[in-house]
Design a protein around this motif. Structure first.
Motif, PDB file in Angstrom:
ATOM      1  N   LEU A 163       0.857  -0.995  -0.049  1.00 28.01           N
ATOM      2  CA  LEU A 163       0.123   0.065  -0.068  1.00 28.01           C
ATOM      3  C   LEU A 163       0.802   1.255   0.178  1.00 28.01           C
ATOM      4  CD1 LEU A 163      -2.870  -1.172   2.500  1.00 28.01           C
ATOM      5  CD2 LEU A 163      -3.387  -0.160   0.042  1.00 28.01           C
ATOM      6  N   ARG A 164       1.967   1.017   0.717  1.00 25.83           N
ATOM      7  CA  ARG A 164       2.895   2.583   0.724  1.00 25.83           C
ATOM      8  C   ARG A 164       3.586   2.563  -0.601  1.00 25.83           C
ATOM      9  NH1 ARG A 164       5.743   1.665   6.559  1.00 25.83           N
ATOM     10  NH2 ARG A 164       3.963   2.668   7.818  1.00 25.83           N
ATOM     11  N   ARG A 165       3.987   1.641  -1.225  1.00 23.27           N
ATOM     12  CA  ARG A 165       4.386   1.549  -2.508  1.00 23.27           C
ATOM     13  C   ARG A 165       3.481   2.154  -3.595  1.00 23.27           C
ATOM     14  NH1 ARG A 165       3.721  -2.315  -6.873  1.00 23.27           N
ATOM     15  NH2 ARG A 165       5.502  -2.179  -8.334  1.00 23.27           N
ATOM     16  N   TRP A 166       1.981   1.852  -3.493  1.00 26.93           N
ATOM     17  CA  TRP A 166       1.053   2.400  -4.193  1.00 26.93           C
ATOM     18  C   TRP A 166       0.813   3.874  -4.138  1.00 26.93           C
ATOM     19  CZ3 TRP A 166      -0.851   1.653  -8.790  1.00 26.93           C
ATOM     20  CH2 TRP A 166      -0.752   0.424  -9.541  1.00 26.93           C
ATOM     21  N   MET A 167       1.062   4.259  -3.013  1.00 29.63           N
ATOM     22  CA  MET A 167       1.047   5.786  -2.291  1.00 29.63           C
ATOM     23  C   MET A 167       2.213   6.424  -3.125  1.00 29.63           C
ATOM     24  SD  MET A 167      -1.611   6.016  -0.431  1.00 29.63           S
ATOM     25  CE  MET A 167      -1.106   7.885   0.643  1.00 29.63           C
ATOM     26  N   GLU A 168       3.193   5.901  -3.296  1.00 33.12           N
ATOM     27  CA  GLU A 168       4.514   6.450  -3.926  1.00 33.12           C
ATOM     28  C   GLU A 168       4.092   6.552  -5.433  1.00 33.12           C
ATOM     29  OE1 GLU A 168       7.864   8.557  -4.561  1.00 33.12           O
ATOM     30  OE2 GLU A 168       6.709   8.355  -2.620  1.00 33.12           O
ATOM     31  N   ILE A 169       3.711   5.288  -5.985  1.00 31.93           N
ATOM     32  CA  ILE A 169       3.634   5.195  -7.493  1.00 31.93           C
ATOM     33  C   ILE A 169       2.628   6.367  -7.959  1.00 31.93           C
ATOM     34  CG2 ILE A 169       2.144   4.022  -9.130  1.00 31.93           C
ATOM     35  CD1 ILE A 169       3.401   1.563  -7.790  1.00 31.93           C
TER      36      ILE A 169
END
Length: 176
Positions: A163-169
């Protein structure tokens, strides 16, 4: 004593039913939607929901359920207003209660322990069902999209990292 056995059998049946329902989560075939977003570098799909960023065309593909029906739409990145993720917290019973469905040695009342196990299982199921990414877009009919993320436990660190990865994406693609 007979009433106790009946309660015990019913409680175990309910616990079995809840665990089976939880095990069935995520069994929606996502291949047709994923085939449509195959060229997107960043994509995620789970349990009838999905998100994909099409960098080349500057758009965001979303798939979610509204009133039980699947809806798929594509938005220009400029229509994305905000995004956030949620991992609801599980309240864990301590001190002689039941944690994660197992009886502890300190629980002297078996009926109470089974009740606690059922309550914990229901809470855990809700946490897992409500873990995901929310995307707000400029759309009168579907302004908020919920993309469910696979989580096997309420405190799944791998899900939190995804989920944090998707926030950055989304930050990189929407904000430039």
């Amino acid at each position: 004593m007979t009433a106790f056995v009946i309660v015990l059998v019913l409680a175990l049946a309910l616990l079995f039913f809840l665990s089976r329902k939880l095990g069935d989560v995520g069994r929606v075939n996502m291949n047709p939607w994923l085939a449509g977003v195959n060229d997107c570098k960043y994509k995620y799909a789970w349990d009838g929901t999905g998100i994909a960023v099409d960098s080349a065309n500057g758009c965001l593909h979303l798939l979610a359920r509204f009133n039980g029906n699947p809806v798929a739409k594509t938005y220009p990145l400029s229509d994305v207003r905000s995004w956030r993720y949620e991992i609801p917290e599980l309240i864990v019973e301590r001190g002689g209660g039941v944690i994660g469905g197992g009886l502890t040695g300190a629980s002297h009342n078996l009926g109470h322990g089974i009740g606690q196990a059922i309550a914990n299982s229901v809470r855990e199921s809700r946490v897992i069902e409500n873990t995901g990414l929310y995307v707000d877009v400029r759309d009168i009919d579907h302004p908020e999209w919920f993309i469910k993320f696979r989580s096997r436990t309420p405190h799944d660190k791998a899900t939190q990292m995804e989920l944090r990865r998707w926030m950055e994406i989304l930050a990189q693609h929407v904000n430039g």
